[in-house]
Design a protein around this motif. Structure first.
Motif, PDB file in Angstrom:
ATOM      1  N   ARG A  12       3.050  -2.277   9.498  1.00  0.00           N
ATOM      2  CA  ARG A  12       2.413  -3.329  10.299  1.00  0.00           C
ATOM      3  C   ARG A  12       2.979  -3.281  11.701  1.00  0.00           C
ATOM      4  NH1 ARG A  12      -0.633  -7.740   9.438  1.00  0.00           N
ATOM      5  NH2 ARG A  12      -0.502  -7.432   7.174  1.00  0.00           N
TER       6      ARG A  12
ATOM      7  N   LEU B 234     -11.097  -0.648   7.711  1.00  0.00           N
ATOM      8  CA  LEU B 234     -10.348   0.599   7.598  1.00  0.00           C
ATOM      9  C   LEU B 234     -11.002   1.677   8.453  1.00  0.00           C
ATOM     10  CD1 LEU B 234      -9.398   1.275   3.862  1.00  0.00           C
ATOM     11  CD2 LEU B 234      -7.865   1.375   5.814  1.00  0.00           C
TER      12      LEU B 234
ATOM     13  N   PHE C 120      -2.028   2.761   7.654  1.00  0.00           N
ATOM     14  CA  PHE C 120      -1.813   3.291   6.312  1.00  0.00           C
ATOM     15  C   PHE C 120      -1.829   4.812   6.336  1.00  0.00           C
ATOM     16  CE2 PHE C 120      -1.812  -0.364   3.645  1.00  0.00           C
ATOM     17  CZ  PHE C 120      -2.697  -1.283   4.168  1.00  0.00           C
TER      18      PHE C 120
ATOM     19  N   ALA D 201       2.367   1.813   1.457  1.00  0.00           N
ATOM     20  CA  ALA D 201       2.390   0.358   1.607  1.00  0.00           C
ATOM     21  C   ALA D 201       1.978  -0.094   2.997  1.00  0.00           C
ATOM     22  CB  ALA D 201       3.778  -0.172   1.264  1.00  0.00           C
TER      23      ALA D 201
ATOM     24  N   PHE E 146      -2.576   5.313  -1.417  1.00  0.00           N
ATOM     25  CA  PHE E 146      -2.117   4.774  -0.134  1.00  0.00           C
ATOM     26  C   PHE E 146      -0.640   4.396  -0.188  1.00  0.00           C
ATOM     27  CE2 PHE E 146      -5.916   3.997   2.489  1.00  0.00           C
ATOM     28  CZ  PHE E 146      -6.922   4.251   1.566  1.00  0.00           C
TER      29      PHE E 146
ATOM     30  N   GLN F  37      -6.068  -0.348   9.903  1.00  0.00           N
ATOM     31  CA  GLN F  37      -6.861  -1.463   9.367  1.00  0.00           C
ATOM     32  C   GLN F  37      -6.632  -2.713  10.211  1.00  0.00           C
ATOM     33  OE1 GLN F  37      -5.976  -3.012   5.354  1.00  0.00           O
ATOM     34  NE2 GLN F  37      -8.177  -3.064   4.957  1.00  0.00           N
TER      35      GLN F  37
END
Lengths: 109, 118
Positions: free
Chosen positions: B114, B43, B91, B111, B109, B37
């Protein structure tokens, strides 16, 4: 091609009602999903529609019209915690999810 | 159930380094999905597995990306070498896909991981 359209951003007032629209053009249809995503968090499932009509779940309702390629998510009695992005996704003929870009909902006091 | 578990939650690395993201799906779920994302692209489905077998990897950007699912409780997404344009939230999601049941394949999903590539 396959396409999901939803508004980029909406603003509403705490306690009010807001309707988030989603239109779609996909190769086949096996249902439409709404997910909620708070900033910095994962999407979470809200609702699923496969037949025409309104599905109500507490303060949230989701409507589907397959002939029009249209859905909306209705949020009543808005609370500050409803500030989030709302993602519309359609399951196509291969049961693959086609995702919209999401609608960022801003709730003001 | 603890839900879908991803690690690491945050990764900062330098261009050219190898990145490995990990995912543990919900026990009993038979489908696993890797998504990316970004603000620009939203997404994007990278790859998904059904019963540990890769079904569709058409979303994998290029050969630098690879994914494995050696068993029902573990999957990895690897980027080698990483590039700044790979910076995104990755994700992992899992679901119970029931044959013959139309469409109602609800994804749960994790968490997210990143990733920042400098």
């Amino acid at each position: 091609g396959q396409n999901i359209d939803q508004p980029t951003e909406m603003t509403a007032t705490e306690g009010a009602i807001v309707q988030i629209n989603c239109t779609y053009q996909t190769s086949g249809f096996n249902g439409l999903f709404w997910y909620q995503q708070h900033a910095g968090e994962a999407p979470t499932f809200l609702s699923y529609n496969v037949l025409d009509g309104l599905e109500e779940k507490g303060r949230f309702s989701s409507f589907l019209s397959r002939s029009k390629g249209y859905s909306y998510l209705l949020l009543k009695e808005l609370q500050m915690k409803d500030s989030a992005s709302y993602l519309c996704a359609v399951s196509d003929s291969n049961y693959q999810l086609i995702w919209g870009a999401g609608t960022k909902l801003i709730i003001k006091p | 159930d603890a839900g879908v578990i991803q690690s690491p939650r945050h990764e900062v690395t330098e261009m050219g380094q190898e990145v490995t993201l990990r995912c543990k799906p919900i026990s009993g779920h038979n489908s696993l999905f890797w998504y990316r994302q970004t603000m620009m692209r939203g997404l994007e489905l990278l790859i998904y597995f059904n019963n540990n077998v890769p079904i569709d990897d058409s979303g994998m950007p290029e050969d630098r990306f690879s994914a494995k699912m050696p068993n029902a409780s573990f999957s990895t997404l690897k980027i080698q070498p990483s590039e700044p344009r790979d910076s995104a939230v990755y994700f992992c999601a899992s679901s119970l896909a029931l044959a013959g049941i139309s469409g109602a394949n609800v994804l749960t999903f994790g968490a997210g991981s990143r990733l920042t590539v400098l």
